[in-house]
Scaffold this active site. Structure first.
Site, PDB file in Angstrom:
ATOM      1  N   GLN A  74       0.852  -1.200   0.000  1.00 10.98           N
ATOM      2  CA  GLN A  74       0.000   0.000   0.000  1.00 10.98           C
ATOM      3  C   GLN A  74       0.884   1.245   0.000  1.00 10.98           C
ATOM      4  O   GLN A  74       1.089   1.867   1.031  1.00 10.98           O
ATOM      5  CB  GLN A  74      -0.898  -0.027   1.250  1.00 10.98           C
ATOM      6  CG  GLN A  74      -1.938   1.041   1.295  1.00 10.98           C
ATOM      7  CD  GLN A  74      -3.119   0.719   0.425  1.00 10.98           C
ATOM      8  OE1 GLN A  74      -3.552  -0.422   0.366  1.00 10.98           O
ATOM      9  NE2 GLN A  74      -3.646   1.711  -0.236  1.00 10.98           N
ATOM     10  N   PHE A  75       1.393   1.635  -1.182  1.00  5.22           N
ATOM     11  CA  PHE A  75       2.274   2.800  -1.244  1.00  5.22           C
ATOM     12  C   PHE A  75       1.556   4.078  -0.841  1.00  5.22           C
ATOM     13  O   PHE A  75       2.194   5.040  -0.390  1.00  5.22           O
ATOM     14  CB  PHE A  75       2.898   2.954  -2.638  1.00  5.22           C
ATOM     15  CG  PHE A  75       1.993   3.593  -3.658  1.00  5.22           C
ATOM     16  CD1 PHE A  75       2.035   4.967  -3.872  1.00  5.22           C
ATOM     17  CD2 PHE A  75       1.106   2.822  -4.402  1.00  5.22           C
ATOM     18  CE1 PHE A  75       1.208   5.558  -4.815  1.00  5.22           C
ATOM     19  CE2 PHE A  75       0.279   3.402  -5.338  1.00  5.22           C
ATOM     20  CZ  PHE A  75       0.321   4.781  -5.547  1.00  5.22           C
ATOM     21  N   THR A  76       0.248   4.108  -0.928  1.00  3.53           N
ATOM     22  CA  THR A  76      -0.503   5.325  -0.616  1.00  3.53           C
ATOM     23  C   THR A  76      -0.447   5.694   0.867  1.00  3.53           C
ATOM     24  O   THR A  76      -0.840   6.804   1.236  1.00  3.53           O
ATOM     25  CB  THR A  76      -1.973   5.218  -1.066  1.00  3.53           C
ATOM     26  OG1 THR A  76      -2.596   4.134  -0.375  1.00  3.53           O
ATOM     27  CG2 THR A  76      -2.076   5.000  -2.564  1.00  3.53           C
TER      28      THR A  76
END
Length: 141
Positions: A74-76
């Protein structure tokens, strides 16, 4: 490294209509983000924290209860929304580093004896979960 850990009764990840990872019993859904300055020594620390996090029923952890984890990249989680209306992703690790770190956390969890399911790194995923409580915490190392 940053993770959102949710106590769930079940969770799954679907890519292109196919379930690629699932836990069908109580455990943790972990959304894992990697910072651009993270180093490999953080992976085992994050794995230990997630495995031993005492947020399951009766203050148990996945380690003590034998509960599974579903870990999803989950890079966000490193999106910066302090300025303007469009998040900046500059703090997120580039894909090669993020993949390496994500894989290291998963490998360390499995090395500890944890049952781990995952999503597909970089894929457009649909994540389904039934949050238990709800009980969700932020874990940072």
């Amino acid at each position: 490294m940053r993770a959102v850990a949710a106590r769930v009764t079940e969770a799954s990840v679907t890519v292109d209509g196919d379930v690629v990872g699932a836990i069908g019993e109580p455990g943790l859904l972990v959304l894992l983000g990697v910072h651009r300055e993270d180093t490999p020594d953080k992976a085992p620390v994050m794995a230990r924290k997630l495995h031993e996090l005492r947020i399951l029923e009766g203050e148990e952890s996945c380690a003590t209860a034998g509960a599974p984890l579903l870990v999803v990249s989950q890079f966000t989680l490193y999106g910066d929304t302090r300025k303007g209306r469009r998040p900046s992703w500059s703090a997120a690790a580039p894909p090669p580093l993020a993949t390496e770190m994500f894989d290291a956390v998963v490998a360390d969890l499995r090395g500890r004896g944890a049952r781990v399911a995952t999503g597909v790194f970089g894929a457009k995923m649909a994540v389904h979960s039934v949050n238990d409580g709800p009980f969700t915490v932020l874990v940072e190392v």
